[in-house]
Scaffold this active site. Structure first.
Site, mmCIF file in Angstrom:
data_model
loop_
_atom_site.group_PDB
_atom_site.id
_atom_site.type_symbol
_atom_site.label_atom_id
_atom_site.label_comp_id
_atom_site.label_asym_id
_atom_site.label_seq_id
_atom_site.Cartn_x
_atom_site.Cartn_y
_atom_site.Cartn_z
ATOM 1 N N LYS A 89 0.796 -1.340 -0.109
ATOM 2 C CA LYS A 89 -0.014 -0.133 0.149
ATOM 3 C C LYS A 89 0.842 1.327 0.021
ATOM 4 C CE LYS A 89 -4.512 -1.508 1.517
ATOM 5 N NZ LYS A 89 -4.329 -2.857 1.776
ATOM 6 N N GLU A 111 -9.947 7.358 4.264
ATOM 7 C CA GLU A 111 -10.746 6.463 4.914
ATOM 8 C C GLU A 111 -9.839 5.011 5.133
ATOM 9 O OE1 GLU A 111 -11.211 6.467 1.776
ATOM 10 O OE2 GLU A 111 -10.832 4.280 1.241
ATOM 11 N N SER A 377 1.394 -9.988 -1.198
ATOM 12 C CA SER A 377 1.023 -8.344 -0.851
ATOM 13 C C SER A 377 1.485 -7.912 0.477
ATOM 14 C CB SER A 377 -0.309 -8.160 -1.035
ATOM 15 O OG SER A 377 -1.139 -8.937 -0.393
#
Ligand SMILES: *Cc1c(COP(=O)(O)O)cnc(C)c1O
Length: 393
Positions: A89, A111, A377
């Site tokens: 991310k 968010e 990931s």
């Protein structure tokens, strides 16, 4: 076949920018400027430096010998779990904060559901000295207390969304409301390849560093730039898009998506959008998402907090329509077993999201000569409680 957005932000029949009137000006400005900013030599140099020295890129492409023996095929793991903050991310939040800076914004809103995107956003805000407000469902704040603590340590203000189910959907609603009320000085950092155009394309470009690296690394390791298969999990679709990006047009490369099957496709507790989703507008773009009779998004479920999203980005709706990607629903139990197997075989504790991608190795048979890349990931530190409870350790 072309898998890039068109000028209106559509991938085939999906995408676009469906936003309230008050945000139109901000979104139009971003649409007009993002590509030019991305191409500025300055921007590229700053991004490259941060990805290298701060995030720790390139991440290794690791030949997993023990997994390969078990499955009788060549398995490589793309180690996004080794990125700073523990997942892919951060590739995207670094890109978006640099974009915010170029657009003259000094405040960030975002968010977060499980808190991973919130932590990645709070991290880059600390780095760039920007004010950071993160909306999170009040229930999620209880369930993901360690990530709330991380965000606070990093200087972010975490605001609880108290309406409705008090989870991700309410957090998105309140973050959007905040942006609507503060459009001039605030930039909205979206955490996946979702939302109105240009967000899906912008996030895809920031994550595409993953497949750019895989191409180069495979030349060194295998003497060829193309793998036979790439496997990735999909919540919104950002790590998968990063891993697939430079291979989308290479039809010899098989692309496989693992969705959160939850407790099974007809259990009512699932996140398998490709199987159960219908066309509609979700979070500003036309895509597939799971709906009730009135066409409202239903709550998704997966044992992995990063996959329990009722839809996915518009690129995935398109890839499904043109049959470019194979979708598999991996249920909770299969994912947990695959996660534990990776710990035992390779000494790597994967995020439960990534364990869904690993579980594909149990479902599909590959040839001994196939080069199969699994996008790992994220790391499993955040999931230890879940793992130990599940396995009664
Ligand atoms: C957030 C997250 C995901 C799911 O998001 P995508 O946008 O689909 O990548 C997957 N894995 C990890 C480790 C995550 O933190």
């Amino acid at each position: 076949m072309n898998y890039q957005v068109d000028l209106n932000g559509f991938y085939g029949n999906y995408g676009g920018a469906f936003v309230p009137e008050v945000l139109q000006e901000q979104i139009t400005r971003l649409q007009e400027q993002y590509l030019a900013i991305l191409q500025e030599p300055d921007f590229q140099a700053e991004m490259a430096r941060l990805l290298a020295d701060y995030v720790g890129r390139p991440t290794p492409l690791y030949y997993a010998k023990n997994l390969s023996e078990k499955y009788q095929t060549k398995v490589y793991l793309k180690r996004e779990d080794l990125c700073h903050t523990g997942a892919h991310k951060i590739n995207n939040t670094i890109g978006q904060i640099l974009m915010a800076k170029r657009l003259g914004k000094n405040k960030i809103v975002a968010e977060t559901g499980a808190g991973q995107h919130g932590v990645a956003t709070a991290t880059v805000c600390a780095l760039m000295d920007m004010e950071c407000i993160i909306y999170m469902g009040a229930l999620d704040m209880e369930r993901q207390a360690p990530n709330v603590a991380r965000m606070k340590m990093l200087g972010a203000e975490v605001r609880a969304a108290q309406s409705g189910a008090k989870t991700l959907k309410e957090a998105v609603d309140e973050a959007l409301l905040h942006w609507i009320e503060n459009p001039d000085d605030t930039f909205y950092i979206i955490g996946s390849v979702v939302g109105p155009h240009p967000y899906p394309d912008m996030v895809a470009r920031f994550q595409s560093v993953i497949s750019a690296e895989i191409t180069k690394q495979l030349v060194d390791l295998e003497g060829r730039s193309l793998p036979d298969y790439i496997i990735a999990c999909v919540g919104g679709g950002s790590n998968a898009t990063g891993a697939f990006y430079h291979f989308l047009e290479e039809e010899t490369v098989g692309l496989i998506v693992a969705e959160g099957g939850g407790k099974g496709l007809d259990s009512g507790q699932t996140a398998a959008t490709s199987f159960l989703g219908k066309d509609g507008i979700l979070h500003g773009s036309k895509t597939l998402f799971m709906q009730d009779k009135k066409g409202l998004p239903v709550e998704a479920y997966s044992i992995s907090a990063g996959l329990d999203y009722p839809g996915f980005g518009p690129l995935y709706a398109h890839l499904k329509e043109v049959n470019r990607v194979e979708f598999l629903a991996i249920d909770d139990d299969a994912a947990m077993q695959a996660g534990l197997a990776l710990c035992k075989l390779e000494g790597i504790i994967p995020a439960i999201e990534s364990a869904h991608a690993l579980a594909v190795l149990d479902k599909k048979k590959f040839k001994p000569t196939d080069v199969v890349v699994v996008n790992l990931s994220g790391r499993g530190d955040k999931d230890l409680h879940n793992y130990t409870t599940y396995f009664k350790l």
